[in-house]
Design a protein around this motif. Sequence first.
Motif, PDB file in Angstrom:
ATOM      1  N   ARG A  56       0.831  -1.203   0.000  1.00 64.50           N
ATOM      2  CA  ARG A  56       0.000   0.000   0.000  1.00 64.50           C
ATOM      3  C   ARG A  56       0.873   1.263   0.000  1.00 64.50           C
ATOM      4  NH1 ARG A  56      -4.979   1.385   0.602  1.00 64.50           N
ATOM      5  NH2 ARG A  56      -5.651  -0.714   1.132  1.00 64.50           N
ATOM      6  N   ALA A  57       1.861   1.308   0.881  1.00 65.00           N
ATOM      7  CA  ALA A  57       2.737   2.486   0.977  1.00 65.00           C
ATOM      8  C   ALA A  57       3.439   2.754  -0.351  1.00 65.00           C
ATOM      9  CB  ALA A  57       3.753   2.299   2.101  1.00 65.00           C
ATOM     10  N   PHE A  58       3.944   1.703  -0.992  1.00 61.83           N
ATOM     11  CA  PHE A  58       4.619   1.881  -2.274  1.00 61.83           C
ATOM     12  C   PHE A  58       3.673   2.435  -3.331  1.00 61.83           C
ATOM     13  CE2 PHE A  58       5.576   0.279  -6.513  1.00 61.83           C
ATOM     14  CZ  PHE A  58       6.805   0.894  -6.729  1.00 61.83           C
ATOM     15  N   HIS A  59       2.491   1.845  -3.441  1.00 62.45           N
ATOM     16  CA  HIS A  59       1.569   2.253  -4.501  1.00 62.45           C
ATOM     17  C   HIS A  59       0.948   3.619  -4.241  1.00 62.45           C
ATOM     18  CE1 HIS A  59       1.931  -1.063  -7.239  1.00 62.45           C
ATOM     19  NE2 HIS A  59       2.077  -1.832  -6.168  1.00 62.45           N
ATOM     20  N   GLU A  60       0.873   4.025  -2.991  1.00 63.96           N
ATOM     21  CA  GLU A  60       0.381   5.373  -2.700  1.00 63.96           C
ATOM     22  C   GLU A  60       1.336   6.437  -3.243  1.00 63.96           C
ATOM     23  OE1 GLU A  60      -0.313   5.163   1.517  1.00 63.96           O
ATOM     24  OE2 GLU A  60      -2.400   4.530   1.220  1.00 63.96           O
ATOM     25  N   GLN A  62       2.626   6.319  -6.079  1.00 64.27           N
ATOM     26  CA  GLN A  62       2.420   6.376  -7.527  1.00 64.27           C
ATOM     27  C   GLN A  62       1.158   7.119  -7.934  1.00 64.27           C
ATOM     28  OE1 GLN A  62       2.685   2.168  -8.446  1.00 64.27           O
ATOM     29  NE2 GLN A  62       4.807   2.458  -9.089  1.00 64.27           N
ATOM     30  N   LEU A  63       0.368   7.554  -6.959  1.00 58.93           N
ATOM     31  CA  LEU A  63      -0.830   8.314  -7.294  1.00 58.93           C
ATOM     32  C   LEU A  63      -0.426   9.664  -7.873  1.00 58.93           C
ATOM     33  CD1 LEU A  63      -3.038   7.573  -4.168  1.00 58.93           C
ATOM     34  CD2 LEU A  63      -3.364   6.698  -6.496  1.00 58.93           C
ATOM     35  N   ARG A  79      -6.021  12.691 -17.353  1.00 59.96           N
ATOM     36  CA  ARG A  79      -6.606  12.381 -16.048  1.00 59.96           C
ATOM     37  C   ARG A  79      -6.657  10.870 -15.864  1.00 59.96           C
ATOM     38  NH1 ARG A  79     -10.783  16.751 -17.322  1.00 59.96           N
ATOM     39  NH2 ARG A  79      -9.933  18.508 -16.175  1.00 59.96           N
ATOM     40  N   ALA A  80      -6.043  10.406 -14.806  1.00 63.29           N
ATOM     41  CA  ALA A  80      -6.120   8.980 -14.466  1.00 63.29           C
ATOM     42  C   ALA A  80      -7.363   8.759 -13.633  1.00 63.29           C
ATOM     43  CB  ALA A  80      -4.875   8.564 -13.693  1.00 63.29           C
ATOM     44  N   ALA A 108      -5.086  -1.807  -6.834  1.00 64.00           N
ATOM     45  CA  ALA A 108      -6.402  -1.440  -7.376  1.00 64.00           C
ATOM     46  C   ALA A 108      -7.167  -0.592  -6.368  1.00 64.00           C
ATOM     47  CB  ALA A 108      -7.192  -2.694  -7.740  1.00 64.00           C
ATOM     48  N   LYS A 109      -7.159  -0.997  -5.094  1.00 68.14           N
ATOM     49  CA  LYS A 109      -7.866  -0.232  -4.071  1.00 68.14           C
ATOM     50  C   LYS A 109      -7.225   1.138  -3.872  1.00 68.14           C
ATOM     51  CE  LYS A 109     -11.057  -1.369  -2.197  1.00 68.14           C
ATOM     52  NZ  LYS A 109     -12.462  -1.204  -2.654  1.00 68.14           N
TER      53      LYS A 109
END
Length: 123
Positions: A56-60, A62-63, A79-80, A108-109
């Motif tokens: 979760r921390a890693f993918h956050e 990439q937002l 726009r993503a 995904a979440k």
Amino acid sequence: MPLGAPHPRPPRLRREVVEGRDLREFELSAEHRSIAAARVPAALREALALAAANIRAFHETQLVGDTGLHGEAIQLTSRARPLARVAVYAPGGTAAYPSSVLMAAIPAKVAGVRELILLTPRP
């Protein structure tokens, strides 16, 4: 053909199995999920929780917000947006790979997907 009966084609989600049926009948009950979760050893549950937090921390990171090219003569914006629903496949059979579920479902979440559907071979 009854659900679970041998079929000559390779295993895969077959249209004739699900067409016209309420897909909720394939869902495991809350009771079944609770019983299965209770059987997970504490050390494994802790390891999976740590892995989930790290994923979760890693993918956050990439937002991204809207990006684009903005000038006097041009306004281009990218726009993503998340998908509304995503299916995640959990391999089954002789080995379990919970990391596959974590590495597909958590991003995904984080991206904002509202509904995740987990598909796995019959337990």
